[in-house]
Design a protein around this motif. Structure first.
Motif, PDB file in Angstrom:
ATOM      1  N   GLU A 172       0.846  -1.188   0.000  1.00 34.25           N
ATOM      2  CA  GLU A 172       0.000   0.000   0.000  1.00 34.25           C
ATOM      3  C   GLU A 172       0.887   1.245   0.000  1.00 34.25           C
ATOM      4  O   GLU A 172       1.979   1.238   0.579  1.00 34.25           O
ATOM      5  CB  GLU A 172      -0.911   0.021   1.229  1.00 34.25           C
ATOM      6  N   VAL A 173       0.414   2.291  -0.653  1.00 32.88           N
ATOM      7  CA  VAL A 173       1.159   3.551  -0.716  1.00 32.88           C
ATOM      8  C   VAL A 173       0.504   4.565   0.207  1.00 32.88           C
ATOM      9  O   VAL A 173      -0.681   4.870   0.057  1.00 32.88           O
ATOM     10  CB  VAL A 173       1.192   4.112  -2.152  1.00 32.88           C
ATOM     11  N   ASN A 174       1.272   5.079   1.161  1.00 32.93           N
ATOM     12  CA  ASN A 174       0.775   6.090   2.086  1.00 32.93           C
ATOM     13  C   ASN A 174       1.210   7.476   1.600  1.00 32.93           C
ATOM     14  O   ASN A 174       2.398   7.792   1.590  1.00 32.93           O
ATOM     15  CB  ASN A 174       1.324   5.839   3.493  1.00 32.93           C
TER      16      ASN A 174
ATOM     17  N   ASN B 280      11.197  15.179  -6.939  1.00 32.03           N
ATOM     18  CA  ASN B 280      12.321  14.370  -6.450  1.00 32.03           C
ATOM     19  C   ASN B 280      12.138  13.999  -4.981  1.00 32.03           C
ATOM     20  O   ASN B 280      12.359  12.843  -4.586  1.00 32.03           O
ATOM     21  CB  ASN B 280      13.637  15.142  -6.608  1.00 32.03           C
ATOM     22  N   ASP B 281      11.738  14.989  -4.172  1.00 36.70           N
ATOM     23  CA  ASP B 281      11.607  14.747  -2.733  1.00 36.70           C
ATOM     24  C   ASP B 281      10.459  13.789  -2.419  1.00 36.70           C
ATOM     25  O   ASP B 281      10.588  12.918  -1.546  1.00 36.70           O
ATOM     26  CB  ASP B 281      11.400  16.076  -1.996  1.00 36.70           C
ATOM     27  N   VAL B 282       9.334  13.939  -3.117  1.00 38.75           N
ATOM     28  CA  VAL B 282       8.208  13.025  -2.895  1.00 38.75           C
ATOM     29  C   VAL B 282       8.597  11.615  -3.330  1.00 38.75           C
ATOM     30  O   VAL B 282       8.299  10.627  -2.641  1.00 38.75           O
ATOM     31  CB  VAL B 282       6.950  13.500  -3.658  1.00 38.75           C
ATOM     32  N   THR B 283       9.284  11.526  -4.462  1.00 37.29           N
ATOM     33  CA  THR B 283       9.736  10.222  -4.953  1.00 37.29           C
ATOM     34  C   THR B 283      10.618   9.527  -3.922  1.00 37.29           C
ATOM     35  O   THR B 283      10.419   8.358  -3.594  1.00 37.29           O
ATOM     36  CB  THR B 283      10.506  10.391  -6.275  1.00 37.29           C
ATOM     37  N   GLU B 284      11.607  10.257  -3.402  1.00 36.66           N
ATOM     38  CA  GLU B 284      12.513   9.690  -2.398  1.00 36.66           C
ATOM     39  C   GLU B 284      11.759   9.272  -1.140  1.00 36.66           C
ATOM     40  O   GLU B 284      12.010   8.208  -0.563  1.00 36.66           O
ATOM     41  CB  GLU B 284      13.593  10.712  -2.034  1.00 36.66           C
ATOM     42  N   ARG B 285      10.802  10.104  -0.708  1.00 35.73           N
ATOM     43  CA  ARG B 285      10.038   9.791   0.500  1.00 35.73           C
ATOM     44  C   ARG B 285       9.194   8.525   0.297  1.00 35.73           C
ATOM     45  O   ARG B 285       9.120   7.665   1.181  1.00 35.73           O
ATOM     46  CB  ARG B 285       9.147  10.976   0.865  1.00 35.73           C
ATOM     47  N   LEU B 286       8.556   8.419  -0.874  1.00 38.04           N
ATOM     48  CA  LEU B 286       7.731   7.243  -1.146  1.00 38.04           C
ATOM     49  C   LEU B 286       8.572   5.974  -1.196  1.00 38.04           C
ATOM     50  O   LEU B 286       8.166   4.921  -0.690  1.00 38.04           O
ATOM     51  CB  LEU B 286       6.969   7.420  -2.462  1.00 38.04           C
ATOM     52  N   ILE B 287       9.752   6.066  -1.808  1.00 34.80           N
ATOM     53  CA  ILE B 287      10.635   4.901  -1.870  1.00 34.80           C
ATOM     54  C   ILE B 287      11.067   4.491  -0.466  1.00 34.80           C
ATOM     55  O   ILE B 287      11.077   3.305  -0.119  1.00 34.80           O
ATOM     56  CB  ILE B 287      11.869   5.196  -2.759  1.00 34.80           C
ATOM     57  N   ASP B 288      11.416   5.480   0.355  1.00 35.42           N
ATOM     58  CA  ASP B 288      11.893   5.198   1.719  1.00 35.42           C
ATOM     59  C   ASP B 288      10.795   4.622   2.608  1.00 35.42           C
ATOM     60  O   ASP B 288      11.059   3.737   3.442  1.00 35.42           O
ATOM     61  CB  ASP B 288      12.453   6.474   2.356  1.00 35.42           C
TER      62      ASP B 288
ATOM     63  N   VAL C 108      -0.423  14.679  -1.505  1.00 38.07           N
ATOM     64  CA  VAL C 108       0.641  14.398  -0.552  1.00 38.07           C
ATOM     65  C   VAL C 108       0.672  15.476   0.528  1.00 38.07           C
ATOM     66  O   VAL C 108       0.388  16.650   0.264  1.00 38.07           O
ATOM     67  CB  VAL C 108       2.007  14.318  -1.270  1.00 38.07           C
ATOM     68  N   LYS C 109       1.015  15.084   1.732  1.00 34.19           N
ATOM     69  CA  LYS C 109       1.126  16.030   2.842  1.00 34.19           C
ATOM     70  C   LYS C 109       2.344  16.931   2.612  1.00 34.19           C
ATOM     71  O   LYS C 109       3.484  16.477   2.662  1.00 34.19           O
ATOM     72  CB  LYS C 109       1.275  15.263   4.153  1.00 34.19           C
TER      73      LYS C 109
END
Length: 440
Positions: free
Chosen positions: A118-120, A294-302, A422-423
């Motif tokens: 699931e993606v938060n 870029n930042d959202v991508t990194e956060r989602l991956i993490d 996204v928040k």
């Protein structure tokens, strides 16, 4: 034909395909009969070659070809009907000593299954969305730059602190021979500045490249090299002066305003600064949007945790690479590409669950807007709809262009989606502060 699946675990499965002689015999026999009619074999008339000879010469190749076709069709149909969400392609097992002389065949394939997750989109800590402002200092600097750029050059007899010098940097061993122009004020340190002050046209000055300029961009312009190359360069160079000039700043008058923006668009220094601010912040928005993505991508991956069938994917990379590689090399390649694969899966899930797929109509509209923007640059502000449709049709007839535009449009759709879902935490910063926070 019989197909069964052994689910090893959530991420790995083995599919077994059993093909009996009755599954392929009729097709193979028909092809061999057709070969018999057309085969040119010395000693026999066309159409009268004994079937035994045709079978001996072509039988194995036809069998292998037809069984493989049957196998691939059956495997693809099975995965579709079973709705198997797989990564990569099925990898055949135990093919080294396969017996093609048998009547019945059994094939096994390893499958790498896509993970369930699931993606938060509402992380505990909000993602920063930068709003970059053109501050007063930046605007004043830009005004000064414009005045210099459009100012008049006056020749000087010798170099002074306010001079612009033109000449050639040279070092044969380092492969440097570049003609350039720079301001003396751009030099770094008193030693370098003093080396130029008082010099005349024709003089040859020797300096070291390391620490020559205060700004990296001036160094790159002077020596025509990348930032990485510039960082590694530490050579002694000569500079032969060919011109010395003083640049007198242009007046901030209507003539300059018209030259910059067109007749009557800007009529005062205040309007000039407003226009500079508007144009700069439009460009800054592109940078801040890219950083947000870029930042959202990194956060989602993490923060989106799931396992991958790493062993399977390493073997798949090994089998599909353009050049032959060992399993160890394939594992290293997998490690390098794992983060990208994770985001592809995350993005794919977001696209599917939120109906963000790029449609042809969206792609066509996007292409037409791009065309209108390009035509506007050449003064064509109101193109006819038919002309736009015709140009768009030509562009969309090129598969490479379709791929490129689809990626751009998906990029924009994901950015818009993240902004809405996204928040985020908006943070207003100057461009200098943005660079410090993001790149330092």
């Amino acid at each position: 034909m019989n197909i069964t699946r052994d689910q090893i675990d959530e991420l790995n499965a083995v599919v077994k395909v059993e093909i009996a002689k009755d599954d392929y015999r009729e097709k193979v026999d028909k092809i061999l009969k057709d070969y018999r009619k057309t085969a040119n074999i010395p000693g026999f008339r066309k159409g009268h070659v004994p079937m035994g000879i045709v079978q001996k010469q072509y039988g194995k190749a036809v069998l292998v070809d037809e069984v493989n076709k049957l196998l691939q069709d059956a495997l693809g149909k099975y995965m579709t009907e079973e709705k198997l969400d797989v990564l990569g392609n099925p990898l055949p097992k135990n093919q080294e000593e396969f017996d093609w002389d048998a009547d019945d065949f059994s094939f096994e394939f390893d499958l790498g299954m896509a993970p369930k997750f699931e993606v938060n989109l509402q992380p505990k800590k909000a993602v920063v969305s930068y709003e970059i402002e053109a501050d007063k200092k930046m605007i004043e600097n830009q005004v000064t730059t414009i005045q210099k750029q459009y100012g008049k050059l006056s020749p000087q007899k010798e170099v002074a602190k306010d001079s612009e010098v033109t000449g050639t940097f040279f070092n044969d061993e380092a492969g440097i021979e570049n003609t350039t122009t720079f301001e003396v004020a751009a030099l770094k340190g008193k030693k370098n500045t003093d080396a130029f002050i008082g010099a005349k046209v024709g003089d040859i000055i020797t300096v070291k490249t390391k620490g020559l300029f205060a700004e990296a961009r001036d160094f790159q312009n002077a020596f025509k090299m990348s930032q990485d190359e510039a960082n590694d360069l530490n050579a002694e160079v000569t500079f032969t002066i060919s011109e010395i000039n003083k640049r007198e700043a242009a007046d901030l008058d209507q003539e300059l305003f018209d030259k910059l923006f067109g007749k009557g668009v800007v009529t005062s220094v205040t309007e000039l600064k407003d226009k500079i601010k508007e144009d700069a912040e439009r460009q800054f928005k592109q940078q801040s949007d890219q950083q947000l993505l870029n930042d959202v991508t990194e956060r989602l991956i993490d923060e989106t945790k799931f396992d991958l069938p790493s062993e399977f994917l390493s073997r798949w990379i090994q089998s599909t690479g353009e050049k032959e590689m060992s399993l160890e090399e394939a594992k290293e390649e997998y490690d390098r590409s794992e983060k990208g694969l994770r985001y592809q899966l995350i993005e794919g899930k977001i696209v599917q669950e939120n109906n963000l797929q790029v449609t042809f109509e969206e792609l066509k509209a996007y292409a037409k807007e791009m065309i209108k923007g390009q035509m506007a640059q050449f003064g064509q502000l109101n193109p006819e709809e038919k002309e736009l449709d015709d140009i768009a049709a030509r562009i969309l007839g090129n598969q490479e262009e379709v791929k490129r535009l689809s990626e751009q449009l998906m990029h924009q759709k994901m950015l818009d989606f993240f902004k809405e879902n996204v928040k985020l935490k908006t943070k207003k910063v100057s461009f200098d502060d943005f660079v410090k926070e993001v790149y330092n």
